[in-house]
Enzyme design. Structure first.
Site, PDB file in Angstrom:
ATOM      1  N   ASP A  24       0.838  -1.207   0.000  1.00 45.94           N
ATOM      2  CA  ASP A  24       0.000   0.000   0.000  1.00 45.94           C
ATOM      3  C   ASP A  24       0.873   1.256   0.000  1.00 45.94           C
ATOM      4  O   ASP A  24       1.999   1.238   0.501  1.00 45.94           O
ATOM      5  CB  ASP A  24      -0.908  -0.023   1.245  1.00 45.94           C
ATOM      6  CG  ASP A  24      -2.061   0.967   1.126  1.00 45.94           C
ATOM      7  OD1 ASP A  24      -2.336   1.430   0.008  1.00 45.94           O
ATOM      8  OD2 ASP A  24      -2.692   1.263   2.161  1.00 45.94           O
ATOM      9  N   ASN A  72     -10.894  -3.130  -5.949  1.00 46.85           N
ATOM     10  CA  ASN A  72     -10.112  -2.122  -6.683  1.00 46.85           C
ATOM     11  C   ASN A  72     -10.748  -1.705  -8.018  1.00 46.85           C
ATOM     12  O   ASN A  72     -10.353  -0.710  -8.618  1.00 46.85           O
ATOM     13  CB  ASN A  72      -8.672  -2.594  -6.922  1.00 46.85           C
ATOM     14  CG  ASN A  72      -7.803  -2.513  -5.684  1.00 46.85           C
ATOM     15  OD1 ASN A  72      -6.839  -3.260  -5.541  1.00 46.85           O
ATOM     16  ND2 ASN A  72      -8.126  -1.599  -4.756  1.00 46.85           N
TER      17      ASN A  72
HETATM   18  C1  FPP Z   1      -2.286   0.231  -3.274  1.00 47.21           C
HETATM   19  O1  FPP Z   1      -1.668   1.478  -3.299  1.00 47.21           O
HETATM   20  C2  FPP Z   1      -1.623  -0.680  -4.098  1.00 47.21           C
HETATM   21  C3  FPP Z   1      -2.227  -1.410  -5.061  1.00 47.21           C
HETATM   22  C4  FPP Z   1      -3.576  -1.244  -5.595  1.00 47.21           C
HETATM   23  C5  FPP Z   1      -1.447  -2.502  -5.579  1.00 47.21           C
HETATM   24  C6  FPP Z   1      -0.616  -2.075  -6.704  1.00 47.21           C
HETATM   25  C7  FPP Z   1       0.571  -2.920  -6.680  1.00 47.21           C
HETATM   26  C8  FPP Z   1       1.475  -2.898  -7.611  1.00 47.21           C
HETATM   27  C9  FPP Z   1       1.354  -1.999  -8.777  1.00 47.21           C
HETATM   28  C10 FPP Z   1       2.588  -3.882  -7.574  1.00 47.21           C
HETATM   29  C11 FPP Z   1       2.176  -5.072  -8.403  1.00 47.21           C
HETATM   30  C12 FPP Z   1       3.213  -6.073  -8.376  1.00 47.21           C
HETATM   31  C13 FPP Z   1       3.358  -7.060  -9.263  1.00 47.21           C
HETATM   32  C14 FPP Z   1       4.461  -7.996  -9.081  1.00 47.21           C
HETATM   33  C15 FPP Z   1       2.515  -7.235 -10.448  1.00 47.21           C
HETATM   34  P1  FPP Z   1      -2.655   2.686  -3.336  1.00 47.21           P
HETATM   35  O2  FPP Z   1      -2.804   3.089  -4.753  1.00 47.21           O
HETATM   36  O3  FPP Z   1      -3.928   2.346  -2.655  1.00 47.21           O
HETATM   37  O4  FPP Z   1      -1.865   3.754  -2.510  1.00 47.21           O
HETATM   38  P2  FPP Z   1      -2.511   4.880  -1.619  1.00 47.21           P
HETATM   39  O5  FPP Z   1      -3.127   4.196  -0.431  1.00 47.21           O
HETATM   40  O6  FPP Z   1      -1.338   5.719  -1.251  1.00 47.21           O
HETATM   41  O7  FPP Z   1      -3.505   5.605  -2.467  1.00 47.21           O
END
Ligand code: FPP
Length: 246
Positions: A24, A72
């Site tokens: 995250d 998501n």
């Molecule tokens: C949340 O951060 C993260 C995600 C939705 C996951 C995204 C993960 C990756 C892009 C790595 C994927 C890895 C592989 C190996 C394919 P957020 O956007 O919710 O952050 P925030 O809470 O700061 O808004």
């Protein structure tokens, strides 16, 4: 930087069998730099690759990464599209780098995409299928689970439905459910790390986390390092796990 690493120089982490990570903070990391969220996600994939490489170095048996939840899909279309493109590119890289390269290093790596992958684009699904076929020729020493369109509740419902379809009218047990989970056959995570400072599970590995230890660290995922992972494990090593006993 040496002072930051001090505790990991004096204390050696003892790695458990299975570590799961809720990655995250990509969006906040990007925002802090005045960049779009997609910039954070791109950096996030690079860090996931680095951590997977580290998992091989430390001979971690199972590592699970929460890449995209069933919730998501509520994000803006543009962000979803960026994430899907990143997953597609990553799956391609997995095939071309980790599975084509006949090096000792990656020979026993086993990458799996877990979740309801049926709704992903044909391009991603094709690559996931290719990886699954390639996995059959491998004896894994490090299993990497990438949870995509994964939801803990959905996983349990799926398991129950799969069981009922094959065993109509039969009483269902915990072992029956376990047999049909995405993570079936793998040990439950010993440690679940969440980056970005929040302290919630967000529908990740609900069944499997019954006795997992939690660790939340304030570092945003794109800044997460192998040293941060070691710090989490050192903290985990100090805990007494009783699994409901005394
Ligand atoms: C949340 O951060 C993260 C995600 C939705 C996951 C995204 C993960 C990756 C892009 C790595 C994927 C890895 C592989 C190996 C394919 P957020 O956007 O919710 O952050 P925030 O809470 O700061 O808004």
């Amino acid at each position: 930087m040496w002072f930051k690493k001090k505790n990991i120089e004096t204390e050696k982490p003892v790695y458990p069998r299975h570590i799961a990570i809720i990655m995250d903070g990509n969006g906040r990391w990007a925002k802090k730099r005045g960049m779009p969220r997609s910039f954070g996600h791109k950096a996030g994939v690079a860090v996931a690759e680095k951590i997977i490489d580290y998992a091989i170095d430390i001979k971690l048996q199972h590592i699970s990464l929460y890449a995209f939840s069933t919730e998501n899909w509520q994000r803006p279309d543009e962000e979803i599209s960026t994430l899907m493109t990143l997953f597609d590119t990553y799956a391609e890289k997995v095939i071309n780098r980790y599975y084509a390269e006949k090096t000792e290093r990656y020979k026993s790596l086993y990458i799996r995409f877990l979740g309801d992958t049926s709704v992903l684009s044909p391009s991603i699904r094709e690559k996931i299928d290719t990886i699954e076929v390639l996995n059959r020729e491998r004896t894994p020493s490090t299993i990497v689970n990438i949870a995509v369109n994964y939801g803990g509740r959905r996983e349990i419902v799926k398991a129950v439905n799969d069981f009922i379809a094959r065993n109509p009218g039969k009483h269902i047990t915990e072992a029956d459910i376990e047999k049909y989970l995405y993570f079936s056959g793998q040990p439950d995570p010993d440690l679940i790390i969440r980056t970005g400072g929040e302290m919630r599970l967000s529908n990740f590995m609900l069944w499997e986390s019954a006795y997992s230890e939690y660790y939340s660290c304030p570092v945003y995922w794109p800044d997460f390092s192998p040293e941060d992972l070691d710090r989490a494990v050192i903290d985990f090593n100090k805990r007494t796990r009783r699994f409901g006993g005394v």
